[in-house]
Design a protein around this motif. Structure first.
Motif, PDB file in Angstrom:
ATOM      1  N   THR A  59       0.803  -1.224   0.000  1.00 52.50           N
ATOM      2  CA  THR A  59       0.000   0.000   0.000  1.00 52.50           C
ATOM      3  C   THR A  59       0.837   1.276   0.000  1.00 52.50           C
ATOM      4  OG1 THR A  59      -0.092   0.051   2.418  1.00 52.50           O
ATOM      5  CG2 THR A  59      -1.876  -1.110   1.266  1.00 52.50           C
ATOM      6  N   ASP A  60       2.082   1.189   0.418  1.00 52.66           N
ATOM      7  CA  ASP A  60       2.964   2.351   0.577  1.00 52.66           C
ATOM      8  C   ASP A  60       2.464   3.332   1.629  1.00 52.66           C
ATOM      9  OD1 ASP A  60       4.729   1.430  -1.406  1.00 52.66           O
ATOM     10  OD2 ASP A  60       3.519   2.367  -2.981  1.00 52.66           O
ATOM     11  N   ASN A  61       1.529   2.884   2.471  1.00 54.06           N
ATOM     12  CA  ASN A  61       0.944   3.774   3.468  1.00 54.06           C
ATOM     13  C   ASN A  61       0.423   2.921   4.625  1.00 54.06           C
ATOM     14  OD1 ASN A  61      -0.830   5.433   4.967  1.00 54.06           O
ATOM     15  ND2 ASN A  61      -1.252   6.691   3.165  1.00 54.06           N
ATOM     16  N   ILE A  62       0.980   3.115   5.812  1.00 52.81           N
ATOM     17  CA  ILE A  62       0.592   2.312   6.975  1.00 52.81           C
ATOM     18  C   ILE A  62      -0.877   2.526   7.330  1.00 52.81           C
ATOM     19  CG2 ILE A  62       1.297   3.996   8.721  1.00 52.81           C
ATOM     20  CD1 ILE A  62       1.712   0.197   9.022  1.00 52.81           C
ATOM     21  N   GLY A  69      -1.435 -11.794   1.066  1.00 52.12           N
ATOM     22  CA  GLY A  69      -1.939 -11.350  -0.236  1.00 52.12           C
ATOM     23  C   GLY A  69      -3.299 -11.917  -0.578  1.00 52.12           C
ATOM     24  N   LYS A  70      -4.068 -12.312   0.418  1.00 49.32           N
ATOM     25  CA  LYS A  70      -5.382 -12.904   0.185  1.00 49.32           C
ATOM     26  C   LYS A  70      -6.523 -11.889   0.227  1.00 49.32           C
ATOM     27  CE  LYS A  70      -4.115 -17.384   2.127  1.00 49.32           C
ATOM     28  NZ  LYS A  70      -4.373 -18.341   3.210  1.00 49.32           N
ATOM     29  N   VAL A  71      -6.196 -10.624   0.516  1.00 51.89           N
ATOM     30  CA  VAL A  71      -7.224  -9.592   0.629  1.00 51.89           C
ATOM     31  C   VAL A  71      -7.185  -8.730  -0.634  1.00 51.89           C
ATOM     32  CG1 VAL A  71      -8.020  -7.577   1.929  1.00 51.89           C
ATOM     33  CG2 VAL A  71      -7.051  -9.543   3.139  1.00 51.89           C
ATOM     34  N   TYR A  72      -8.325  -8.647  -1.312  1.00 52.64           N
ATOM     35  CA  TYR A  72      -8.431  -7.789  -2.495  1.00 52.64           C
ATOM     36  C   TYR A  72      -8.940  -6.428  -2.051  1.00 52.64           C
ATOM     37  CZ  TYR A  72     -10.174  -5.702  -6.741  1.00 52.64           C
ATOM     38  OH  TYR A  72     -10.413  -4.823  -7.764  1.00 52.64           O
ATOM     39  N   TYR A  73      -8.279  -5.397  -2.488  1.00 49.25           N
ATOM     40  CA  TYR A  73      -8.731  -4.029  -2.197  1.00 49.25           C
ATOM     41  C   TYR A  73      -8.358  -3.145  -3.375  1.00 49.25           C
ATOM     42  CZ  TYR A  73      -3.873  -2.901  -1.289  1.00 49.25           C
ATOM     43  OH  TYR A  73      -2.528  -2.704  -1.425  1.00 49.25           O
ATOM     44  N   ARG A  74      -9.001  -2.021  -3.447  1.00 46.07           N
ATOM     45  CA  ARG A  74      -8.664  -1.052  -4.491  1.00 46.07           C
ATOM     46  C   ARG A  74      -8.859   0.353  -3.925  1.00 46.07           C
ATOM     47  NH1 ARG A  74     -13.573  -3.421  -6.034  1.00 46.07           N
ATOM     48  NH2 ARG A  74     -15.284  -1.965  -6.015  1.00 46.07           N
ATOM     49  N   LYS A  75      -8.118   1.273  -4.483  1.00 43.41           N
ATOM     50  CA  LYS A  75      -8.209   2.658  -4.029  1.00 43.41           C
ATOM     51  C   LYS A  75      -9.341   3.348  -4.770  1.00 43.41           C
ATOM     52  CE  LYS A  75      -3.310   3.088  -3.077  1.00 43.41           C
ATOM     53  NZ  LYS A  75      -2.090   3.812  -3.404  1.00 43.41           N
ATOM     54  N   ARG A  76     -10.058   4.153  -4.072  1.00 45.59           N
ATOM     55  CA  ARG A  76     -11.178   4.877  -4.664  1.00 45.59           C
ATOM     56  C   ARG A  76     -10.713   5.828  -5.748  1.00 45.59           C
ATOM     57  NH1 ARG A  76     -15.331   7.045  -0.468  1.00 45.59           N
ATOM     58  NH2 ARG A  76     -15.844   4.862  -0.432  1.00 45.59           N
ATOM     59  N   GLU A 109     -10.464   7.520 -11.747  1.00 41.36           N
ATOM     60  CA  GLU A 109      -9.647   7.851 -12.904  1.00 41.36           C
ATOM     61  C   GLU A 109     -10.029   7.037 -14.122  1.00 41.36           C
ATOM     62  OE1 GLU A 109      -5.574   7.380 -11.799  1.00 41.36           O
ATOM     63  OE2 GLU A 109      -5.636   9.004 -10.341  1.00 41.36           O
ATOM     64  N   LYS A 110     -10.538   5.838 -13.916  1.00 40.61           N
ATOM     65  CA  LYS A 110     -10.869   4.946 -15.025  1.00 40.61           C
ATOM     66  C   LYS A 110     -12.144   5.301 -15.665  1.00 40.61           C
ATOM     67  CE  LYS A 110      -8.410   1.013 -13.239  1.00 40.61           C
ATOM     68  NZ  LYS A 110      -8.454  -0.334 -12.774  1.00 40.61           N
TER      69      LYS A 110
END
Length: 103
Positions: free
Chosen positions: A18-21, A90-97, A102-103
């Motif tokens: 994530t590059d962010n704690i 690495g079993k948790v899927y997440y995405r940034k809002r 942007e897509k």
């Protein structure tokens, strides 16, 4: 004596994806809430099988079963620990809002 449920984590490992704690904590906490909700629902369903309005001798046996089921769930790792392990594996899927917008 130290609590065995307390584990020291390497912050570098926690932020590698994530590059962010703070984002890591948010992702893990949301997953922990999902796990907690699922476990509560599962426990409620199992204990609902014992719901009875009749008092009889069988109830004593059923109470023992209820106690064993409850003890099993009490011995399970806490949802936060399970969620953090899933995240690190690495079993948790997440995405940034922001990426979604942007897509």
């Amino acid at each position: 004596m130290a609590n065995p449920s307390i584990t020291t984590r390497d912050t570098e490992e926690l932020v590698k994806d994530t590059d962010n704690i703070y984002q890591t904590v948010v992702v893990a906490s949301k997953r922990a809430r999902q796990i907690s909700s699922n476990v509560k629902e599962e426990l409620s369903n199992k204990l609902a099988e014992f719901a009875s309005t009749v008092d009889n001798l069988e109830e004593i046996f059923e109470n023992r079963e209820q106690i064993e089921i409850s003890k099993f769930y009490e011995r399970m790792p806490k949802p936060t620990i399970m969620a953090m392990e899933e995240f690190l594996e690495g079993k948790v899927y997440y995405r940034k809002r922001e990426e979604e917008e942007e897509k």
